[in-house]
Design a protein around this motif. Sequence first.
Motif, mmCIF file in Angstrom:
data_model
loop_
_atom_site.group_PDB
_atom_site.id
_atom_site.type_symbol
_atom_site.label_atom_id
_atom_site.label_comp_id
_atom_site.label_asym_id
_atom_site.label_seq_id
_atom_site.Cartn_x
_atom_site.Cartn_y
_atom_site.Cartn_z
ATOM 1 N N PRO A 167 -11.128 -3.292 3.060
ATOM 2 C CA PRO A 167 -10.383 -2.069 3.358
ATOM 3 C C PRO A 167 -9.068 -2.356 4.065
ATOM 4 N N GLU A 168 -8.116 -1.461 3.839
ATOM 5 C CA GLU A 168 -6.887 -1.421 4.616
ATOM 6 C C GLU A 168 -6.913 -0.132 5.424
ATOM 7 N N ARG B 263 4.696 1.468 -8.279
ATOM 8 C CA ARG B 263 4.232 1.787 -6.926
ATOM 9 C C ARG B 263 5.347 2.462 -6.120
ATOM 10 N N ASN C 199 0.835 -1.196 0.000
ATOM 11 C CA ASN C 199 0.000 0.000 0.000
ATOM 12 C C ASN C 199 0.875 1.254 0.000
ATOM 13 N N GLN C 200 0.437 2.282 -0.712
ATOM 14 C CA GLN C 200 1.211 3.511 -0.819
ATOM 15 C C GLN C 200 1.547 4.116 0.542
ATOM 16 N N ARG D 221 -7.041 2.041 1.844
ATOM 17 C CA ARG D 221 -7.637 1.441 0.634
ATOM 18 C C ARG D 221 -9.096 1.175 0.968
ATOM 19 N N LYS D 222 -9.997 1.765 0.213
ATOM 20 C CA LYS D 222 -11.414 1.607 0.523
ATOM 21 C C LYS D 222 -11.971 0.317 -0.073
ATOM 22 N N ARG D 223 -13.096 -0.105 0.441
ATOM 23 C CA ARG D 223 -13.793 -1.260 -0.103
ATOM 24 C C ARG D 223 -14.574 -0.817 -1.337
#
Length: 421
Positions: free
Chosen positions: A390-391, A88, A64-65, A403-405
């Motif tokens: 999600p994260e 990334r 993840n960013q 990170r959304k769902r």
Amino acid sequence: MDHFLYRDGALYAEDVPLAEIAAAVGTPFYCYSTATLTRHFKAFDEALAGMDHMICYAMKAASNQAILRLMASLGAGMDVVSGGEYARAKAAGVPGDRIVFSGVGKTRDEMRMALSGGVRQFNLESEPEMEVLNAVALEMGVVAPVTVRVNPDVDAKTHAKIATGKSENKFGIPITRAREVYARIAEMPGLKAVGIDVHIGSQLTDLEPYRQAFTKVAELTEALRADGHDIIRLDLGGGLGIPYERNNTAPPLPKEYGAMVQEILGHTGCEIEIEPGRLIAGNAGVMVSEVIYVKQGEGRDFLIIDGAMNDLIRPAMYDAHHDIVPVVEPAPGAEQQPYDIVGPVCESGDTFAKQRMMVPLAAGDLVAFRSAGAYGAVMSSEYNTRPLIPEVLVHGDQFAVIRKRPSFEEIINRDTLPEWM
């Protein structure tokens, strides 16, 4: 050590109750701890203090960013294994000269991408790849810095699917042929050998396989220098394991690993590169899920949860163990009973644990899968059209969705129909 602890009867991520995050974003979800990620990176950095070194985070563990930016802010380089991971890393602000490009199947397009955007080195895995990279570099009018990944034929004593240092594995060039291969590189004007690369596997719980492999690398370094090659870096890969089961013997600590590296390779004067992933991210994350049903079966009870194998595939793929704990702290000495803990996907493989001892749970209760920060979210899929979960990143008493769902509509709208329909 991690920062997922019980406090006042509830499981917290740093200073945030996991139940509070569940109420805000729904379940299942991944949650990472900034403090744990930071602590684990610094443990490696301190372990190699006194040696010229670079820690290149193996971003395949968790990419993840937000995590990459955190790692970069701490001074990490990146170990990437695809063009997508390279993109990334660059998007996270990591300069090309801090990106190591690994992987057994680099394409011409990936090579061009890295040569255009900058790269610290390519870790070459085969002679055909070596020839292709030379051709691409010459086409672009540049010289590609390279190491050769040598296969030392050392048994890492880990799971067969994550062992990489035996002669039968697909990785690297036999160490017995290394001098011949480096001689060929010296004749290729598009390549410049700068070091040696070795990586024997993942989730190692014993330093002895490392000792065997690094001893061979030290000997090879002297031989290659005698042949006239300027070996200035040793890329030692990653692979140091984490304690997935709290009651088991803990794997070696980074400081013990660092002391061994100093002992075996310190005399070479080479810059040491290491590529930890699991040890940094693994215990820095949990997956939280809700119990949907408690089902009584023939001779066993099932906890059916809303997390599934598409969200966390390690148990189905590797028979991997994750400690699974209730988010509400059980009373001391609470009675336990065995459950099979399963997800809703229509596969028998969608099983996280069999006959796991747990306190009695009911529909609506939350459970947390510990040590899920590495190879969890990055290996997830939308099988059964189940949205990626999600994260969430926690920092002290704050949390943010990183990170959304996606909605069902967003998933479906990625498909396109052909004109004749």
